[in-house]
Design a protein around this motif. Sequence first.
Motif, PDB file in Angstrom:
ATOM      1  N   ASP A   7      49.031  93.345  34.489  1.00 48.47           N
ATOM      2  CA  ASP A   7      49.329  92.136  35.277  1.00 48.47           C
ATOM      3  C   ASP A   7      48.042  91.384  35.616  1.00 48.47           C
ATOM      4  N   GLU A   8      46.966  92.159  35.897  1.00 49.54           N
ATOM      5  CA  GLU A   8      45.683  91.519  36.250  1.00 49.54           C
ATOM      6  C   GLU A   8      45.129  90.747  35.052  1.00 49.54           C
ATOM      7  N   GLN A   9      45.246  91.350  33.868  1.00 44.81           N
ATOM      8  CA  GLN A   9      44.719  90.677  32.673  1.00 44.81           C
ATOM      9  C   GLN A   9      45.532  89.421  32.354  1.00 44.81           C
ATOM     10  N   VAL A  10      46.846  89.518  32.521  1.00 46.59           N
ATOM     11  CA  VAL A  10      47.703  88.346  32.278  1.00 46.59           C
ATOM     12  C   VAL A  10      47.343  87.233  33.275  1.00 46.59           C
ATOM     13  N   ALA A  11      47.137  87.632  34.526  1.00 44.52           N
ATOM     14  CA  ALA A  11      46.808  86.637  35.564  1.00 44.52           C
ATOM     15  C   ALA A  11      45.438  86.018  35.290  1.00 44.52           C
ATOM     16  N   LEU A  12      44.495  86.850  34.840  1.00 45.25           N
ATOM     17  CA  LEU A  12      43.155  86.332  34.517  1.00 45.25           C
ATOM     18  C   LEU A  12      43.250  85.308  33.385  1.00 45.25           C
ATOM     19  N   ARG A  13      43.988  85.666  32.332  1.00 45.78           N
ATOM     20  CA  ARG A  13      44.175  84.763  31.185  1.00 45.78           C
ATOM     21  C   ARG A  13      44.733  83.412  31.666  1.00 45.78           C
ATOM     22  N   ALA A  14      45.754  83.481  32.531  1.00 42.62           N
ATOM     23  CA  ALA A  14      46.397  82.240  32.995  1.00 42.62           C
ATOM     24  C   ALA A  14      45.439  81.417  33.855  1.00 42.62           C
ATOM     25  N   ALA A  15      44.686  82.092  34.722  1.00 44.00           N
ATOM     26  CA  ALA A  15      43.776  81.359  35.616  1.00 44.00           C
ATOM     27  C   ALA A  15      42.647  80.704  34.817  1.00 44.00           C
ATOM     28  N   VAL A  16      42.126  81.420  33.817  1.00 43.40           N
ATOM     29  CA  VAL A  16      41.044  80.841  33.006  1.00 43.40           C
ATOM     30  C   VAL A  16      41.584  79.676  32.172  1.00 43.40           C
ATOM     31  N   ALA A  17      42.781  79.860  31.626  1.00 40.11           N
ATOM     32  CA  ALA A  17      43.366  78.778  30.810  1.00 40.11           C
ATOM     33  C   ALA A  17      43.524  77.515  31.657  1.00 40.11           C
ATOM     34  N   GLU A  18      43.905  77.699  32.909  1.00 36.13           N
ATOM     35  CA  GLU A  18      44.071  76.539  33.800  1.00 36.13           C
ATOM     36  C   GLU A  18      42.727  75.845  34.024  1.00 36.13           C
ATOM     37  N   LEU A  19      41.687  76.642  34.253  1.00 34.84           N
ATOM     38  CA  LEU A  19      40.356  76.049  34.423  1.00 34.84           C
ATOM     39  C   LEU A  19      39.943  75.321  33.140  1.00 34.84           C
ATOM     40  N   GLY A  20      40.197  75.954  32.001  1.00 35.85           N
ATOM     41  CA  GLY A  20      39.844  75.349  30.715  1.00 35.85           C
ATOM     42  C   GLY A  20      40.522  74.008  30.518  1.00 35.85           C
ATOM     43  N   LEU A  69      36.055  90.124  29.927  1.00 36.69           N
ATOM     44  CA  LEU A  69      35.098  89.045  29.652  1.00 36.69           C
ATOM     45  C   LEU A  69      35.517  88.290  28.386  1.00 36.69           C
ATOM     46  N   ALA A  70      36.029  89.034  27.412  1.00 37.55           N
ATOM     47  CA  ALA A  70      36.495  88.391  26.169  1.00 37.55           C
ATOM     48  C   ALA A  70      37.713  87.503  26.449  1.00 37.55           C
ATOM     49  N   ILE A  71      38.561  87.919  27.389  1.00 36.31           N
ATOM     50  CA  ILE A  71      39.705  87.066  27.776  1.00 36.31           C
ATOM     51  C   ILE A  71      39.174  85.723  28.278  1.00 36.31           C
ATOM     52  N   VAL A  72      38.140  85.792  29.139  1.00 42.30           N
ATOM     53  CA  VAL A  72      37.612  84.553  29.728  1.00 42.30           C
ATOM     54  C   VAL A  72      37.119  83.614  28.630  1.00 42.30           C
ATOM     55  N   LEU A  73      36.293  84.139  27.728  1.00 46.97           N
ATOM     56  CA  LEU A  73      35.722  83.252  26.716  1.00 46.97           C
ATOM     57  C   LEU A  73      36.786  82.775  25.722  1.00 46.97           C
ATOM     58  N   GLU A  74      37.695  83.653  25.363  1.00 46.78           N
ATOM     59  CA  GLU A  74      38.743  83.251  24.414  1.00 46.78           C
ATOM     60  C   GLU A  74      39.575  82.105  24.999  1.00 46.78           C
ATOM     61  N   GLU A  75      39.955  82.244  26.281  1.00 46.01           N
ATOM     62  CA  GLU A  75      40.808  81.204  26.887  1.00 46.01           C
ATOM     63  C   GLU A  75      40.064  79.885  27.081  1.00 46.01           C
ATOM     64  N   LEU A  76      38.782  79.962  27.439  1.00 47.07           N
ATOM     65  CA  LEU A  76      38.023  78.710  27.580  1.00 47.07           C
ATOM     66  C   LEU A  76      37.890  78.031  26.219  1.00 47.07           C
ATOM     67  N   ALA A  77      37.584  78.825  25.189  1.00 44.30           N
ATOM     68  CA  ALA A  77      37.439  78.248  23.842  1.00 44.30           C
ATOM     69  C   ALA A  77      38.785  77.702  23.356  1.00 44.30           C
ATOM     70  N   ALA A  78      39.876  78.384  23.718  1.00 45.97           N
ATOM     71  CA  ALA A  78      41.201  77.914  23.298  1.00 45.97           C
ATOM     72  C   ALA A  78      41.542  76.586  23.974  1.00 45.97           C
ATOM     73  N   ALA A  79      40.892  76.330  25.114  1.00 43.49           N
ATOM     74  CA  ALA A  79      41.093  75.042  25.792  1.00 43.49           C
ATOM     75  C   ALA A  79      40.078  74.007  25.285  1.00 43.49           C
ATOM     76  N   GLY A  80      39.238  74.407  24.353  1.00 41.04           N
ATOM     77  CA  GLY A  80      38.276  73.467  23.766  1.00 41.04           C
ATOM     78  C   GLY A  80      36.933  73.449  24.458  1.00 41.04           C
ATOM     79  N   CYS A  81      36.704  74.368  25.401  1.00 43.23           N
ATOM     80  CA  CYS A  81      35.417  74.323  26.110  1.00 43.23           C
ATOM     81  C   CYS A  81      34.822  75.720  26.267  1.00 43.23           C
ATOM     82  N   GLY A  82      34.594  76.366  25.136  1.00 45.49           N
ATOM     83  CA  GLY A  82      33.955  77.690  25.150  1.00 45.49           C
ATOM     84  C   GLY A  82      32.531  77.607  25.673  1.00 45.49           C
ATOM     85  N   LEU A  83      32.121  78.639  26.405  1.00 48.00           N
ATOM     86  CA  LEU A  83      30.768  78.650  26.971  1.00 48.00           C
ATOM     87  C   LEU A  83      29.904  79.624  26.167  1.00 48.00           C
ATOM     88  N   LEU A  84      29.087  79.068  25.268  1.00 50.96           N
ATOM     89  CA  LEU A  84      28.254  79.907  24.395  1.00 50.96           C
ATOM     90  C   LEU A  84      27.389  80.892  25.187  1.00 50.96           C
TER      91      LEU A  84
END
Length: 385
Positions: A7-20, A69-84
Amino acid sequence: MNFTETDEQVALRAAVAELGRKYGYGYFTRQARNGGRLTELWQEAGKLGFIGVNLPAEYGGGGAGMYELAIVLEELAAAGCGLLMMVVSPAICGTILARFGTPEQRRHWLPKIASGSSIMAFGITEPDAGSNSHKLTTVATRDGDTWVLTGRKVFISGVDEAEAVLIVGRTADAKTGKLRPALFVVPTDALGFSFQPIDMDILMPEKQFLLFLDEVRLPADALVGDESAALLQLFAGLNPERIMASAMAIGSGRYALDKAVSYARERTVWSVPIGAHQGLAHPLAQVKIELELARLMMQKAAVLYDAGDDMAAGEAANMAKYAAAEASVRTVDQAIQSLGGSSMTSEFGLAGLLANVRTTRIAPVSREMILNFVAQHSLGLPKSY
Ligand SMILES: Cc1cc2nc3c(=O)[nH]c(=O)nc-3n(C[C@H](O)[C@H](O)[C@H](O)COP(=O)(O)OP(=O)(O)OC[C@H]3O[C@@H](n4cnc5c(N)ncnc54)[C@H](O)[C@@H]3O)c2cc1C
């Protein structure tokens, strides 16, 4: 084995996607074209606990792992704004310092890296060494209580944004005189340290630099951890680097595929949307499968890494990086084909994205060096170089 995220990982994915979504590819390309940085996004991600999600809680991190950490970067990149710089600062540098740094190094650097208030770059590549890290010529010599570091580095990302660079150099073994790797934290304002931007043809806000280390004098505690364990330290940082490079590539592939699918659903030039033609639908389905396969290997690598199995994680992380680079390049290329002429417009931005994902075939480790690794270590074939 479990393929269901918590549940925590799903919530993290959703929160990062929203920021992205709040920032998106428009922000990313605007900053890249205007010579700007991704500072607002980086800082907001830091405040939300995303940048340091893998770092120990006692140093201000999230206490989770490389998977998160990979969830964070994957979701930001999926929103078009990956942080190298996430590949570098919390993943390589943060991990190495958390695992091998002295208590003082951990206390000093980890809270800043975790909160995103400070960025640490990573420098291993050299002009005359490239893929062959045995040829590194950046050398540190001991002078009383200090180290004196001299050498050159090339293609080092984000040095202009960084407070320090984790430099891979070499020191002479006291008994044999043989040079062996050693890691040093070098502040970017150190005397004798200078850097020059390299003109790059990729659409990325993070810049790459040539570094000059001319007799940079560093305190004894600039050496990370134990001088004799540097190789172990280096490998501990390179697996996270490969997992994160995979996350960025897979996220970028997802971004491109989303664009292609929405376009193919709408665009009608005969009597049906172009996505109804199998000539277009099948290649999109193929790259979807390839992205998912690469993602699975990335997740396996992250799970193995978080379980402390560095050896198995090494093989999986290399394979994941290979697969992610190939899948993302094919995905962006197919997305370009699906959008026809529109793909070349700045509005859709897919042409620029192609160069970015294409970089994943080269950096942080090239496709050929991964194939060398797999041939030698996984297949037991003789070393060819
Ligand atoms: C955008 C970007 C960001 C980067 N950021 C960083 C960073 O932050 N820090 C850092 O340290 N480095 C960074 N790099 C450098 C990157 O890691 C290197 O470019 C990469 O490791 C390849 O080294 P090279 O460019 O010297 O290629 P070379 O080693 O010169 O290789 C050239 C080609 O020859 C192939 N080749 C070489 N040896 C063999 C062999 N034995 N068998 C088969 N093929 C071989 C390679 O695969 C490659 O295709 C970055 C590079 C880029 C493009």
